[in-house]
Design a protein around this motif. Structure first.
Motif, short mmCIF file in Angstrom:
data_model
loop_
_atom_site.label_atom_id
_atom_site.label_comp_id
_atom_site.label_asym_id
_atom_site.label_seq_id
_atom_site.Cartn_x
_atom_site.Cartn_y
_atom_site.Cartn_z
N LEU A 1 -11.55 -2.75 5.69
CA LEU A 1 -10.14 -3.02 5.90
C LEU A 1 -9.56 -3.55 4.59
O LEU A 1 -10.12 -4.46 3.97
CB LEU A 1 -9.95 -4.05 7.00
N GLN A 2 -8.43 -2.99 4.18
CA GLN A 2 -7.90 -3.35 2.87
C GLN A 2 -6.38 -3.30 2.84
O GLN A 2 -5.77 -2.41 3.43
CB GLN A 2 -8.48 -2.39 1.81
N LYS A 3 -5.81 -4.27 2.14
CA LYS A 3 -4.35 -4.35 1.97
C LYS A 3 -4.08 -4.62 0.50
O LYS A 3 -4.56 -5.61 -0.06
CB LYS A 3 -3.77 -5.46 2.84
N ASP A 4 -3.30 -3.74 -0.14
CA ASP A 4 -3.05 -3.82 -1.57
C ASP A 4 -1.57 -3.86 -1.88
O ASP A 4 -0.74 -3.35 -1.11
CB ASP A 4 -3.64 -2.60 -2.31
N GLU A 5 -1.26 -4.43 -3.04
CA GLU A 5 0.07 -4.24 -3.61
C GLU A 5 -0.06 -4.10 -5.12
O GLU A 5 -0.68 -4.93 -5.79
CB GLU A 5 1.02 -5.39 -3.29
N THR A 6 0.50 -3.02 -5.64
CA THR A 6 0.59 -2.80 -7.07
C THR A 6 1.97 -2.20 -7.33
O THR A 6 2.87 -2.35 -6.50
CB THR A 6 -0.55 -1.90 -7.57
N VAL B 1 -7.56 5.72 8.07
CA VAL B 1 -6.10 5.76 8.16
C VAL B 1 -5.54 5.06 6.92
O VAL B 1 -6.15 4.12 6.38
CB VAL B 1 -5.56 5.07 9.43
N LEU B 2 -4.38 5.52 6.49
CA LEU B 2 -3.73 4.97 5.30
C LEU B 2 -2.23 4.98 5.51
O LEU B 2 -1.66 5.97 6.00
CB LEU B 2 -4.11 5.79 4.06
N HIS B 3 -1.59 3.88 5.16
CA HIS B 3 -0.13 3.78 5.22
C HIS B 3 0.35 3.15 3.92
O HIS B 3 -0.16 2.10 3.50
CB HIS B 3 0.33 2.94 6.41
N ALA B 4 1.31 3.78 3.26
CA ALA B 4 1.81 3.27 1.99
C ALA B 4 3.33 3.43 1.92
O ALA B 4 3.88 4.44 2.37
CB ALA B 4 1.16 4.02 0.82
N GLU B 5 3.97 2.41 1.35
CA GLU B 5 5.40 2.44 1.10
C GLU B 5 5.61 2.10 -0.37
O GLU B 5 5.09 1.09 -0.87
CB GLU B 5 6.13 1.43 1.99
N SER B 6 6.39 2.94 -1.05
CA SER B 6 6.58 2.77 -2.48
C SER B 6 8.06 2.90 -2.83
O SER B 6 8.81 3.63 -2.16
CB SER B 6 5.80 3.84 -3.27
N ARG B 7 8.44 2.21 -3.90
CA ARG B 7 9.78 2.40 -4.43
C ARG B 7 9.78 2.05 -5.92
O ARG B 7 8.98 1.22 -6.38
CB ARG B 7 10.80 1.55 -3.70
N GLN C 1 0.22 -0.85 0.18
CA GLN C 1 -0.69 0.08 0.86
C GLN C 1 -1.64 -0.67 1.78
O GLN C 1 -2.21 -1.69 1.42
CB GLN C 1 -1.49 0.88 -0.17
N GLN C 2 -1.80 -0.14 2.99
CA GLN C 2 -2.78 -0.64 3.94
C GLN C 2 -3.69 0.52 4.33
O GLN C 2 -3.21 1.63 4.58
CB GLN C 2 -2.09 -1.20 5.19
N GLN C 3 -4.98 0.26 4.38
CA GLN C 3 -5.94 1.31 4.71
C GLN C 3 -7.09 0.73 5.51
O GLN C 3 -7.43 -0.44 5.38
CB GLN C 3 -6.45 1.99 3.44
N ALA C 4 -7.67 1.57 6.33
CA ALA C 4 -8.83 1.17 7.13
C ALA C 4 -9.76 2.36 7.27
O ALA C 4 -9.31 3.50 7.48
CB ALA C 4 -8.40 0.67 8.51
N GLN C 5 -11.05 2.11 7.14
CA GLN C 5 -12.08 3.13 7.33
C GLN C 5 -13.15 2.55 8.25
O GLN C 5 -13.64 1.44 8.03
CB GLN C 5 -12.68 3.55 5.99
#
Length: 755
Positions: free
Chosen positions: A296-301, A363-369, A336-340
């Motif tokens: 389980l992982q949650k990132d921000e870059t 599963v992967l969900h990402a929002e970018s701007r 970005q949030q992802q889970a495997q």
């Protein structure tokens, strides 16, 4: 530019506090001993001999005298912490085998192709913080084709990008989305394996250059628990832990790896992460093992880290190059949030047949701007910008099922592998492009960052679905010192793309491809092993032809010859030459009503030489040294100016060397020092070879100390400091009209406690 404070900083601070308490508490030794269970050697790695001893006797007699089964583990002397935490056979930089090379436990010295393994010890010694950092001392590998861009693992193997189709984890593909990919935290890895050259015969669709397989940490019997704290440049704060154990009869093992990080990297790029990876292994019998795991992982870059450029070069004002980001760090983000979640099953039926299955759901969900734009005129000093928004949602499912058979036909010993692989991937891509906003304009003579504004709404979108079914067969044969490997695979692929707003099908294609490989190696008694191999690959295209139909897959083929030398387990030298081709690649063919169409006419040929040495030169000194010569040429193209030219950002020469020295006695006992140098030759900024990126040389340093040398009460405490690019060379890398900067200097200090 002002640093940003983000939500995950509080979460990371909490994890840091917990780790500080654990580090500061002088727990009784008996508590750490976990009732002092005697160590066992059921899975303990065995020293690799100079020549493989796999299946040296007739296995016909082995089947007749089936081994006696017992659930009582054999007692052995307790290994040291370092012997337990580092899985290499000899506590060095030399791995005995690579699981990804053949999907069996064949020793590297007996594998007739070039494979590199970066193990946990090397990752720790070099203070690796990303996958590109992990592989950049590897022959045949280059990183940073688009400068420093932490959104992706930008890795090129033998001149071809593995960023998307060459991204594997534990033998299964990590599919990309439209704008993002599954991100991998190196702290959660046990090793990184690099296969060079086509590998489609075992893994299906992939790039001709090879693949990078990230091997995760899973439960082990002799677990070493660890808690660490890090602090570094750009406000970096990180805490991590790796804790596990086993039941008294070793039938149940568990492991929990976690990490929290806050801060930034170069150029005000956010670097925040929360990661948790639990896993559990159940062994109901000596012949059956089931491991279940989750990541389980949650990132921000940041979503866009490109520098301002004009005409494919960094902006130049009054003779001076300006290094400014085109986006705005305060506005810019990629969240970005992802889970495997998956499992690995292995069952041994008898002395001949073993079945393995690995299944994973992701599963992967990402929002970018971000903001992007252009200059109104060639001499304008105002960069006009508009808002951009990108969204990604992905679900993927992969399973690989393999039946291994070990048997003999007369004097020939076989290790045969029959497998069925299925991949399914669906991703939804959304894009929003805003008009130029005067409030977002950037004056390059007086740059001011820190804009605020709403997120642009999505204006277009697509849904893509891709499936692949592959059936493969591999036979590794041995006759005396001869090793012959022959493999074949048939794949069927199906991909469809629709407009998310209208439901119209915008691209669809079904393909099938047969891939094959063969390799021959002779292993002399003195440790020299010359080999030759041939392999093919295929890669489905997404580009549309003039008729609006998706193009046929591109193809790859390679001939490779080389020699390996392993006089003892802690030394492995590999030299190889290769001729690698990619054929039928999609190339721009023209425009109809402003819409581009492509043709399958591209061909690239790469001829090269590689040398890699992984060796313990003395008991104190070990090294990883590599050199690569790569002569790449575009031999076919629909663009006349590209013919006979070198592909963009493909260096002809690269060289690197990492040296690690550990004081084993005297007043400096416990001190370790490391130093590395990396050279990357000049490259072309585009395929038409009109301008160059300069070559450069970077230096890395490391120091560490084992406090156990000060007395028993300090046993388990270690401190280290790693400095990468110590001269802070911020090299410009321009690629096909976009310019980036390479990563500048980073310094990270680490305090860890192991028990």
């Amino acid at each position: 530019m002002k640093l940003r404070t983000r939500k995950s900083t509080k979460q990371t601070a909490l994890l840091c506090t917990v780790s500080v308490i654990a580090l500061a508490t002088d727990l009784p030794r008996d508590a750490f001993a976990q009732a002092s269970l005697p160590p066992v050697t059921v899975d303990a790695p065995q020293p690799q001999r100079a020549r493989s001893t796999t299946a040296t006797r007739s296995q016909t007699s082995a089947r007749a005298t089936r081994r006696t089964r017992t659930t009582t583990p054999q007692i052995s002397p307790a290994p040291s912490v370092n012997e337990r935490i580092y899985s290499a056979d000899n506590n060095s930089y030399v791995a005995g085998q690579a699981s990804s090379a053949s999907k069996t436990n064949t020793p590297l010295i007996d594998t007739p192709r070039s494979v590199s393994v970066i193990d946990r010890k090397e990752l720790d010694d070099r203070g690796v913080t990303s996958i590109p950092e992990a592989v950049r001392y590897t022959a045949g590998v280059t990183t940073g084709g688009f400068g420093y861009d932490p959104r992706f693992d930008q890795i090129y193997v033998r001149g071809f990008s593995t960023t998307t189709l060459g991204d594997f984890r534990d033998g299964l593909k990590q599919f990309p989305s439209g704008f993002t990919t599954f991100r991998t935290e190196p702290y959660q890895l046990n090793s990184v394996e690099v296969i060079k050259g086509p590998a489609a015969v075992l893994y299906g669709q992939s790039v001709p250059g090879g693949l990078v397989d990230r091997r995760s940490k899973f439960p082990v019997e002799n677990q070493v628990n660890e808690i660490s704290l890090e602090g570094g440049t750009y406000g970096r704060m990180q805490t991590a832990f790796d804790i596990g154990g086993a039941s008294s009869d070793k039938s149940l093992l568990y492991r929990l790896v976690g990490l929290g990080r806050a801060g930034e990297t170069n150029y005000d790029i956010a670097d925040e992460r929360l990661m948790l990876a639990p896993s559990i292994t159940w062994r109901p019998t000596i012949d059956t093992t089931l491991t279940a795991y989750a990541i389980l992982q949650k990132d921000e870059t940041d979503a866009s880290v490109a520098m301002l450029n004009r005409d494919g070069q960094l902006v130049n004002v009054n003779g001076a190059t300006i290094k400014l980001r085109s986006s705005d760090p305060k506005y810019d983000y990629l969240r970005q949030q992802q889970a495997q979640v998956g499992y690995k099953l292995e069952h041994r039926f008898d002395d001949v047949f073993t079945f393995r299955q690995h299944t994973r759901f992701g599963v992967l969900h990402a929002e970018s701007r971000y903001v992007s734009g252009s200059f109104a005129t060639p001499t304008s000093t105002v960069y006009d910008r508009g808002a951009v928004a990108v969204g990604d949602d992905q679900t993927s499912w992969q399973t690989d099922n393999a039946l291994q058979a070990d048997f003999a036909t007369g004097p020939v010993v076989h290790r045969t592998l029959f497998g069925v692989n299925y991949d399914h991937n669906t991703w939804d891509f959304k894009l929003g492009l805003g008009a130029v906003n005067p409030g977002y304009a950037l004056n390059i003579l007086n740059p001011v960052y820190g804009i605020a504004g709403p997120t642009q709404g999505y204006t277009s979108g697509s849904r893509s679905t891709q499936e692949q079914v592959g059936v493969y067969l591999q036979d590794q044969m041995r006759l005396g010192n001869w090793h012959l490997s022959v493999s074949g695979r048939q794949d069927w692929t199906d991909r469809t793309q629709i407009n998310s707003y209208t439901g119209a099908v915008t691209g669809a294609r079904n393909d099938n491809a047969f891939s094959y490989s063969a390799g021959l190696l002779y292993h002399f008694e003195n440790g020299i092993a010359p080999y030759v191999s041939y392999a093919t690959s295929f890669q489905p295209e997404t580009s549309l032809g003039l008729d609006g139909i998706v193009l046929a897959p591109s193809e790859g083929e390679q001939i490779e010859g080389g020699v390996k030398y392993q006089p003892r387990p802690d030394v492995l030298l590999t030299a190889s030459i290769y001729d690698l081709k990619e054929k039928n690649a999609a190339k721009l063919a023209g425009y109809v009503n402003g819409i581009a169409y492509y043709a399958s006419v591209g061909e690239i040929r790469v001829q090269g030489f590689e040398f890699e040495a992984r060796a313990r030169l003395t008991p104190e000194l070990e090294t990883v040294t590599a050199y690569t010569y790569s002569d790449a040429e575009i031999t076919r193209s629909s663009i006349a100016t590209e013919l006979g030219k070198t592909p963009a950002v493909t260096p002809k020469h690269t060289a690197s060397s990492w040296m690690n020295y550990t004081f084993l006695n005297g007043s400096l006992e416990g001190l370790g020092l490391g130093a590395g140098v990396r050279y990357i030759d000049a490259t072309w900024t585009s395929n038409d070879n009109t301008s160059r990126n300069n070559g450069y040389t970077l230096f890395d340093l490391a120091a560490r100390y084992d406090f156990a040398k000060l007395g028993p009460k300090f046993a388990g405490y270690q401190a280290s400091i790693n400095a990468n690019n110590v001269a802070d060379e911020q090299v410009a890398v321009c690629n096909s009209g976009y310019c980036y900067l390479s990563q500048g200097r980073t310094v990270i200090g680490t305090l860890r406690y192991r028990w």
